[in-house]
Motif scaffolding. Structure first.
Motif, PDB file in Angstrom:
ATOM      1  N   SER A 120       0.834  -1.208   0.000  1.00 25.10           N
ATOM      2  CA  SER A 120       0.000   0.000   0.000  1.00 25.10           C
ATOM      3  C   SER A 120       0.868   1.256   0.000  1.00 25.10           C
ATOM      4  N   ARG A 121       1.907   1.260   0.843  1.00 22.72           N
ATOM      5  CA  ARG A 121       2.836   2.400   0.875  1.00 22.72           C
ATOM      6  C   ARG A 121       3.489   2.604  -0.488  1.00 22.72           C
ATOM      7  N   ASN A 124       1.041   4.046  -2.925  1.00 20.86           N
ATOM      8  CA  ASN A 124       0.877   5.486  -2.688  1.00 20.86           C
ATOM      9  C   ASN A 124       2.081   6.258  -3.221  1.00 20.86           C
ATOM     10  N   SER A 127       1.954   6.459  -7.024  1.00 24.88           N
ATOM     11  CA  SER A 127       0.922   7.435  -7.402  1.00 24.88           C
ATOM     12  C   SER A 127       1.436   8.857  -7.220  1.00 24.88           C
ATOM     13  N   SER A 128       2.192   9.063  -6.133  1.00 23.00           N
ATOM     14  CA  SER A 128       2.676  10.419  -5.849  1.00 23.00           C
ATOM     15  C   SER A 128       3.646  10.896  -6.930  1.00 23.00           C
ATOM     16  N   LEU A 157      -1.960  -0.653  -8.953  1.00 24.44           N
ATOM     17  CA  LEU A 157      -2.309   0.618  -9.607  1.00 24.44           C
ATOM     18  C   LEU A 157      -2.615   0.446 -11.094  1.00 24.44           C
ATOM     19  N   GLN A 244       4.944   7.319   3.178  1.00 22.97           N
ATOM     20  CA  GLN A 244       3.552   7.168   2.723  1.00 22.97           C
ATOM     21  C   GLN A 244       2.658   6.503   3.765  1.00 22.97           C
ATOM     22  N   SER A 245       1.377   6.703   3.573  1.00 18.00           N
ATOM     23  CA  SER A 245       0.376   6.022   4.398  1.00 18.00           C
ATOM     24  C   SER A 245       0.320   4.544   4.017  1.00 18.00           C
ATOM     25  N   GLU A 247      -2.343   2.908   4.125  1.00 13.19           N
ATOM     26  CA  GLU A 247      -3.715   2.651   3.668  1.00 13.19           C
ATOM     27  C   GLU A 247      -3.795   2.942   2.180  1.00 13.19           C
ATOM     28  N   HIS A 248      -4.352   2.023   1.449  1.00 12.19           N
ATOM     29  CA  HIS A 248      -4.575   2.271   0.023  1.00 12.19           C
ATOM     30  C   HIS A 248      -5.711   1.389  -0.450  1.00 12.19           C
ATOM     31  N   THR A 249      -6.686   1.986  -1.081  1.00 13.62           N
ATOM     32  CA  THR A 249      -7.804   1.196  -1.570  1.00 13.62           C
ATOM     33  C   THR A 249      -7.552   0.794  -3.013  1.00 13.62           C
TER      34      THR A 249
END
Ligand code: 6R9
Length: 654
Positions: A120-121, A124, A127-128, A157, A244-245, A247-249
């Motif tokens: 998840s990190r 994220n 994506s960033s 992703l 990063q968080s 959490e990622h959906t």
């Protein structure tokens, strides 16, 4: 004559039925063959049902635009969700997903919950950087957990990854990055190889020199060595991902969304970018891992020794095992670092129950000697697998006896980068295994041996291996080159609609399939077709021989003549003592095993064989030696000094 050769290869008639106990508990049953035969699409739909789909599919197979297949059309899923999240949601977050073992001796256990947080990190983080579904990311990493995390983050992703083997040169990386137009490259500072830290980031920099299009290079810290740094382009993985968080959906993508490109060499110099997509690929990866390896989540400890830079690493380290909630060993290094017992020490330490490797490594273990595995407790092993090339019956028997305690089933799995997943293999618990034969197409798969015109050959005869119907994990094309896709695989038997695998094969009298190597490795001696594999098999069955490679060298009288390169078994008497007597004995042995026609014209005793980094013998180079030519391009050799070693040993007087 061909008939005679064939019956000799298979005359041993050894067959190993599964134990009653194994058969009683096995995932696969003989009924699978019937289920698949009576309703093939229904069968595959059932296998796809083992995955979690956000949107169900409308049609199992759309073959209207053949040879471009679409499987599970309209269906939507997230591949990473299937490999990680769902296991955590099902209450298995604390189960170890990866027992990672570093070459220098460090190790790390990663549970499914931890894997979810890391993936998840990383998702994220990517994506960033502005990456969006459909973009390509190149990954050149050693066998570190971040390699798997990076692949899963891409899958999560909808980014298409292109993993490039860590041992490939800057030039090879460059051409792959360029061909796929990757926007980001993920690499490491260095990698451990045979006890030493070798640079990696430096090579990546060289590969990217002056190349437009790559916006960011993300660097995993592994060896701690100093690296050159390009401000604004280069980022440390730990800085970027660490911030990063967790959490990622995950968003669902179309079943035909591109999952990865993996480059493989073709008959021309330019590598082909083999394209695989999501739903069908994951369905067959998961199905084959379940039935061929008899895998039981939560019970087995699984270990596939491949590198993620090859298709075997993609399908049988990352996607198949993780979709099936495996607990697996991932080992970073070489099998003889710090000593030749490394693999068996790991098997003992983690209680590995399923072990999947390549014949070349099995023959290396033979060369090192049976006393090495014998000094470890291997009683946890209950199934062994082989992949990559035909396995000689002698190596098969050695594997079963010395690694499998004479009891474990062995699955000899035939498949290719292009097929995405296993196609031909015994089913453990069902098939009585024959050493050296991959035997039968799996339930749901269609394979045949045909002659030049595409007509199936009779039992007891040989020809070309073809796949006669589409399969879920099939390649969807060659990246950016649909014409080359048609030409390479579909033109040879276009009128029949067969996929031509490029391999020669035979049926034995039971109708079981024996792979004979690439068709370009089939020799023609005085009009007789003889496989390099057959002769190699005969040589390796002699007690003084550890490994053999055979090539057809052009010969003024017979068209081609057989030239064999042989490595003597460690400590074997006879070979070192008297070369000419040893060579004469081996020639006689081959004549006895196959027939006088297969007697090598020349047998050269050598210290090493030239191999690619994936362990395939480079017969092309041996042919150069056999035909007294200057040795050709050696850049894809795992160890480029090998040819020097071979040639120097062959100089007159040496
Ligand atoms: C998975 C993999 C594919 C080629 C294939 C064939 C050879 C693979 C084999 C085998 C005999 C087996 N091959 N498995 N030959 N028996 N069990 O190796 O993919 O690297 O693309 O190579 O390897 O010649 O055509 P890839």
């Amino acid at each position: 004559m061909a008939e005679e050769v064939l019956s000799n290869l298979m005359s041993e008639g050894r067959s190993f039925p599964p134990s009653e106990e194994f058969a009683a508990g096995a995932n696969a049953t003989a009924a699978l063959y019937d289920d698949a035969a009576s309703d093939r699409e229904g069968f595959w739909a059932e296998q796809a049902g083992h995955l979690n789909w956000a949107t169900p599919w409308e049609q199992v197979l759309d073959w209207s635009d053949a040879p471009f297949a679409k499987w599970f059309t309209g269906g939507r899923l997230n591949v990473a969700y299937n490999c990680v999240d769902r296991h955590v949601e099902d209450g298995h977050g604390d189960q170890v997903a990866i027992h990672w073992v570093g070459e220098p001796g460090d190790s790390r256990d990663i549970t499914y919950a931890e894997l979810l947080a890391e993936v998840s990190r990383a998702a994220n983080a990517l994506s960033s950087l502005g990456l969006v579904a459909g973009d390509r990311v190149a990954i050149q990493l050693p066998m570190v957990p971040e390699a798997i995390i990076a692949m899963l983050a891409c899958a999560r992703l909808g980014l298409t990854h292109s993993v490039v083997f860590g041992g490939f040169s800057p030039a090879a990386l460059r051409s792959r990055v360029e061909d796929a137009a990757a926007r980001v490259v993920i690499t490491s500072d260095g990698q451990y190889r045979r006890g030493k830290a070798a640079p990696m980031k430096e090579n990546v920099d060289e590969a990217l020199e002056g190349l437009a299009g790559v916006e960011k290079v993300v660097v995993v810290r592994r060896t701690g060595t100093d690296v050159p740094w390009t401000e604004g382009r280069d980022l440390w993985w730990h800085d970027l991902v660490g911030a990063q968080s967790a959490e990622h959906t995950a968003e669902a993508f179309d079943a035909e969304h591109p999952l990865f490109i993996l480059y493989t060499s073709g008959t021309t110099g330019r590598p082909k970018g083999i394209l695989h997509t999501s739903g069908g690929y994951l369905t067959q990866a998961s199905y084959t891992h379940r039935v061929v390896f008899d895998h039981r989540p939560g019970e087995d400890v699984y270990w596939c020794t491949a590198d993620i830079g090859w298709i075997t690493g993609h399908t049988y380290i990352v996607y198949g095992p993780l979709a099936n909630r495996a607990t697996q060993v991932v080992y970073e290094g070489t099998p003889n670092t710090p000593n030749e017992g490394r693999h068996w020490e790991i098997v003992e330490r983690y209680g590995v129950s399923i072990y999947y490797t390549a014949p070349t490594l099995i023959r290396t273990f033979m060369k090192w000697g049976a006393h090495i595995p014998a000094s470890f407790d291997l009683s946890s092993l209950r199934l062994l697998g082989s992949v990559g090339e035909p396995i000689n019956p002698e190596a098969w028997l050695w594997y079963r006896e010395n690694i499998g305690r004479g009891t474990t089933p062995i699955v000899d799995t035939w498949w290719q980068t292009e097929t995405g997943a296993i196609m031909i293999s015994p089913l453990p618990g069902v098939t009585a295994a024959k050493p050296g034969s991959a035997q039968r197409a799996l339930p749901g798969i269609g394979a045949r041996v045909v002659d030049d015109s595409g007509t199936e050959v009779a039992k007891g005869s040989g020809g070309y291996l073809v796949l006669d119907r589409p399969w879920p994990a099939m390649l969807r094309g060659i990246w950016g080159d649909p014409e080359r896709f048609r030409d390479t695989y579909w033109s040879r038997f276009a009128d029949r609609g067969f996929y031509f695998a490029g391999d020669g094969a035979k049926y034995d009298t039971d109708g079981d399939i024996w792979l004979l190597g690439r068709v370009d490795d089939v020799m023609n001696v005085s009009g007789h077709r003889i496989s390099t594999t057959e002769v190699e098999s005969a040589l390796v069955s002699h007690p003084t021989v550890a490994e053999a490679a055979v090539v057809g060298a052009s010969d003024p009288t017979t068209g081609q003549a057989i030239v064999a390169f042989v490595i003597a078994r460690g400590g074997a008497a006879g070979v070192d003592g008297d070369r000419s007597a040893a060579v004469a004995a081996l020639r006689e042995h081959v004549a006895k095993e196959i027939g006088p026609i297969a007697k090598p014209r020349q047998i050269l005793i050598v210290p090493e064989l030239p191999k690619t980094r994936s362990g395939k013998i480079m017969r092309r180079l041996l042919r150069d030696v056999a035909e007294n030519r200057e040795v050709g391009d050696v850049t894809t050799l795992a160890d480029s000094s090998v040819m020097e070693l071979i040639s120097s040993g062959l100089r007159p007087g040496a």
